[in-house]
Write a protein that holds these residues in place. Structure first.
Motif, PDB file in Angstrom:
ATOM      1  N   SER A 199      53.100   2.655 -20.291  1.00  0.00           N
ATOM      2  CA  SER A 199      51.901   2.854 -19.144  1.00  0.00           C
ATOM      3  C   SER A 199      52.979   2.095 -18.010  1.00  0.00           C
ATOM      4  N   ARG A 200      54.088   1.912 -18.111  1.00  0.00           N
ATOM      5  CA  ARG A 200      54.839   1.344 -16.784  1.00  0.00           C
ATOM      6  C   ARG A 200      55.341   2.262 -15.792  1.00  0.00           C
ATOM      7  N   ILE A 201      55.348   3.478 -16.148  1.00  0.00           N
ATOM      8  CA  ILE A 201      56.056   4.564 -15.393  1.00  0.00           C
ATOM      9  C   ILE A 201      55.396   4.540 -13.640  1.00  0.00           C
ATOM     10  N   THR A 202      56.306   4.734 -12.945  1.00  0.00           N
ATOM     11  CA  THR A 202      55.977   4.470 -11.540  1.00  0.00           C
ATOM     12  C   THR A 202      56.402   5.694 -10.710  1.00  0.00           C
ATOM     13  N   TYR A 203      55.800   5.869  -9.565  1.00  0.00           N
ATOM     14  CA  TYR A 203      56.176   7.045  -8.821  1.00  0.00           C
ATOM     15  C   TYR A 203      57.462   7.232  -8.743  1.00  0.00           C
ATOM     16  N   SER A 204      58.240   6.280  -8.476  1.00  0.00           N
ATOM     17  CA  SER A 204      59.810   6.636  -8.350  1.00  0.00           C
ATOM     18  C   SER A 204      60.341   7.122  -9.751  1.00  0.00           C
ATOM     19  N   ASP A 205      60.078   6.487 -10.789  1.00  0.00           N
ATOM     20  CA  ASP A 205      60.277   6.841 -12.147  1.00  0.00           C
ATOM     21  C   ASP A 205      60.106   8.434 -12.194  1.00  0.00           C
ATOM     22  N   SER A 206      58.845   8.861 -11.963  1.00  0.00           N
ATOM     23  CA  SER A 206      58.425  10.265 -11.955  1.00  0.00           C
ATOM     24  C   SER A 206      59.278  11.343 -11.292  1.00  0.00           C
ATOM     25  N   ALA A 233      49.152   5.488 -14.316  1.00  0.00           N
ATOM     26  CA  ALA A 233      50.462   5.836 -14.861  1.00  0.00           C
ATOM     27  C   ALA A 233      50.346   7.116 -15.848  1.00  0.00           C
ATOM     28  N   ASP A 234      49.189   7.292 -16.493  1.00  0.00           N
ATOM     29  CA  ASP A 234      48.871   8.677 -17.161  1.00  0.00           C
ATOM     30  C   ASP A 234      48.967   9.869 -16.203  1.00  0.00           C
ATOM     31  N   GLN A 235      48.410   9.803 -15.213  1.00  0.00           N
ATOM     32  CA  GLN A 235      48.282  10.739 -14.269  1.00  0.00           C
ATOM     33  C   GLN A 235      49.648  10.927 -13.696  1.00  0.00           C
ATOM     34  N   LEU A 236      50.303  10.061 -13.399  1.00  0.00           N
ATOM     35  CA  LEU A 236      51.769  10.292 -12.768  1.00  0.00           C
ATOM     36  C   LEU A 236      52.511  10.817 -13.574  1.00  0.00           C
ATOM     37  N   LEU A 237      52.512  10.686 -14.957  1.00  0.00           N
ATOM     38  CA  LEU A 237      53.463  11.317 -15.968  1.00  0.00           C
ATOM     39  C   LEU A 237      52.755  12.628 -15.953  1.00  0.00           C
ATOM     40  N   LYS A 238      51.667  12.954 -16.213  1.00  0.00           N
ATOM     41  CA  LYS A 238      51.118  14.289 -16.520  1.00  0.00           C
ATOM     42  C   LYS A 238      51.399  15.333 -15.470  1.00  0.00           C
TER      43      LYS A 238
END
Length: 241
Positions: free
Chosen positions: A133-140, A88-93
């Motif tokens: 830490s729950r961010i998903t690809y769809s969220d991003s 999740a950290d990398q998806l966000l950044k």
């Protein structure tokens, strides 16, 4: 001839877009994740100018923005870089904070293109996952679409749009992906350099050069402002409204 910067252009759709623009005579600056990939990209595209930075590192994303600005103003910036099956950290950044940093820091171009996905429709409502830490690809992909809509609203002198490239057979999409690889980059190409009146729109979401409906939250100005505020707190970079 236009000057165009493309993130995540060492392979996949980003590299295909870069090659197509170069063949049309445009000046294109490419981007790779690290020095090794930079050297590989320079071999793939003879004479290409390639910058390297890990967009999963906030400080490297800030440094990249400074290096791009040192080259002068660009006509278009394509925010192509993205990751999928990562923490999740990398998806966000990579998928959210890096395009936010570059949008905020780069000398404002005439055109901004962001890669989203139809998977954004499966994102959770609101912005709760942005700081968890729950961010998903769809969220991003919802958040980057929201960023494009915010840029379009706040900067009326810029054409800012988002693209769904489809599920295409790249390393990310997999060899069994059903959509056309050729069509997967043609919309970005069109939005970056075309004088077609339909390419000179702003605040839109495109698939294969046709405007599509998107999740309503992306167009919510209050949510857009919250997104910008949270991104500023997470990066230390303010959005120049």
């Amino acid at each position: 001839m236009a000057r165009i910067f493309i993130t995540g252009s060492s392979d996949g759709l980003g590299l295909l877009t870069a090659k197509a623009l170069l063949e049309k005579g445009h000046e294109v600056i490419l981007h790779a994740r690290n020095e090794e990939r930079k050297r590989e990209t320079e071999k793939k595209v003879a004479g290409a100018r390639v910058l390297s930075a890990d967009l999963g590192d906030i400080q490297q994303a800030i440094r990249l923005a400074t290096e791009v600005n040192a080259l002068g103003r660009f006509d278009a910036v394509i925010h192509n870089a993205g990751v999928y099956q990562v923490p999740a950290d990398q998806l966000l950044k990579v998928n959210v904070l890096a395009p936010y940093i570059l949008t905020s820091m780069l000398i404002k171009p005439r055109r901004l293109i962001y890669l989203s996905s139809d998977m954004h429709t499966g994102a959770s409502s609101g912005l709760d996952h942005l700081t968890s830490s729950r961010i998903t690809y769809s969220d991003s992909k919802l958040y980057v679409l929201m960023l494009s809509m915010a840029a379009a609203r706040l900067w009326p002198d810029v054409y800012a749009n988002a693209v769904d490239p489809g599920w295409v057979p790249t390393k990310m999409g997999g060899s069994g992906a059903p959509d056309s690889l050729e069509q997967g980059y043609q919309t970005q190409l069109w939005l970056a350099e075309s004088d077609d009146i339909n390419a000179k729109l702003t605040g839109k979401y495109f698939y294969h050069k046709k405007e599509q409906q998107c999740k309503a939250e992306a167009k919510d100005s209050s949510l857009q402002e919250q997104l910008l505020d949270i991104c500023e707190k997470l990066t230390g970079v303010s959005f120049p409204a």
